[in-house]
Design an enzyme around this catalytic site. Structure first.
Site, PDB file in Angstrom:
ATOM      1  N   HIS A  58     -13.968  16.689  50.223  1.00  0.00           N
ATOM      2  CA  HIS A  58     -13.230  16.424  51.453  1.00  0.00           C
ATOM      3  C   HIS A  58     -14.223  16.230  52.594  1.00  0.00           C
ATOM      4  O   HIS A  58     -15.306  16.831  52.597  1.00  0.00           O
ATOM      5  CB  HIS A  58     -12.306  17.595  51.792  1.00  0.00           C
ATOM      6  N   GLU A  60     -14.494  17.300  55.696  1.00  0.00           N
ATOM      7  CA  GLU A  60     -15.007  18.454  56.430  1.00  0.00           C
ATOM      8  C   GLU A  60     -15.889  19.343  55.560  1.00  0.00           C
ATOM      9  O   GLU A  60     -16.862  19.924  56.047  1.00  0.00           O
ATOM     10  CB  GLU A  60     -13.880  19.248  57.096  1.00  0.00           C
ATOM     11  N   CYS A  88      -6.770  21.181  54.994  1.00  0.00           N
ATOM     12  CA  CYS A  88      -5.954  21.730  53.907  1.00  0.00           C
ATOM     13  C   CYS A  88      -6.331  23.205  53.696  1.00  0.00           C
ATOM     14  O   CYS A  88      -7.280  23.710  54.312  1.00  0.00           O
ATOM     15  CB  CYS A  88      -6.193  20.926  52.635  1.00  0.00           C
ATOM     16  N   CYS A  91     -10.132  23.689  52.752  1.00  0.00           N
ATOM     17  CA  CYS A  91     -11.062  23.464  53.867  1.00  0.00           C
ATOM     18  C   CYS A  91     -10.924  24.542  54.938  1.00  0.00           C
ATOM     19  O   CYS A  91     -11.931  25.012  55.482  1.00  0.00           O
ATOM     20  CB  CYS A  91     -10.845  22.076  54.446  1.00  0.00           C
TER      21      CYS A  91
END
EC number: 3.5.4.33
Length: 164
Positions: A58, A60, A88, A91
């Site tokens: 992802h 981040e 999410c 994260c």
């Protein structure tokens, strides 16, 4: 002592949007992130799940991994992560575990958002660390890039993620 959050939110979010555009060009879901320390970008990232076939790639997370290498510590104290979409659960959990000081995000994610939409992981008082949160910076632009991407897939103008 609270860590001050930069007054340059729109500038840093625009940099995250540039990362999201890079992801879209690759056929990745267009989410981008930058990590800032003392008003300086120390790391960037965009989604690479399809490219790497890694469910943890992802935007981040990739940016925070680069930031940790930059500062030489897994603790991202005094750092701010700017991300185009509400994080999410995975994260948001990493943000807490990394002791990230601040999170600034653009659009809410009603289907998977774990900061405000479905859960409040990043600043849950039951956890050992809480992240300061600002939401809605360039939210229209951050949401539009996702809307356009998925519309393009439905209309056949954009290749489906993971498809050549």
């Amino acid at each position: 002592m609270e860590t001050p959050i930069s007054s340059n939110h729109a500038y840093f979010m625009e940099l995250a949007l540039n990362e999201a555009r890079r992801a879209a060009e690759m056929g990745e879901v267009p989410i981008g992130a930058v990590v800032v320390l003392n008003d300086e970008v120390i790391a960037t990232g965009h989604n690479l799940r399809e490219t790497t076939q890694d469910p943890t790639a992802h935007a981040e997370l990739l940016a925070m991994q680069e930031a940790a290498r930059h500062v030489g510590s897994w603790r991202l104290i005094d750092c701010t992560t700017y991300v185009t979409l509400e994080p999410c659960p995975m994260c948001a959990g990493v943000m807490v575990n990394a002791r990230l000081s601040n999170l600034v995000y653009g659009a809410r994610d009603p289907k998977a958002g774990a900061v405000r939409s479905l859960f409040t992981l990043a600043d849950d008082p039951r956890l050992n660390h809480r992240v300061e949160i600002i939401e809605g910076i360039l939210d229209a632009e951050c949401g539009q890039i996702l809307t356009d991407f998925f519309r393009g897939i439905r209309e056949g103008h954009v290749k489906k993620p993971g498809k050549g």
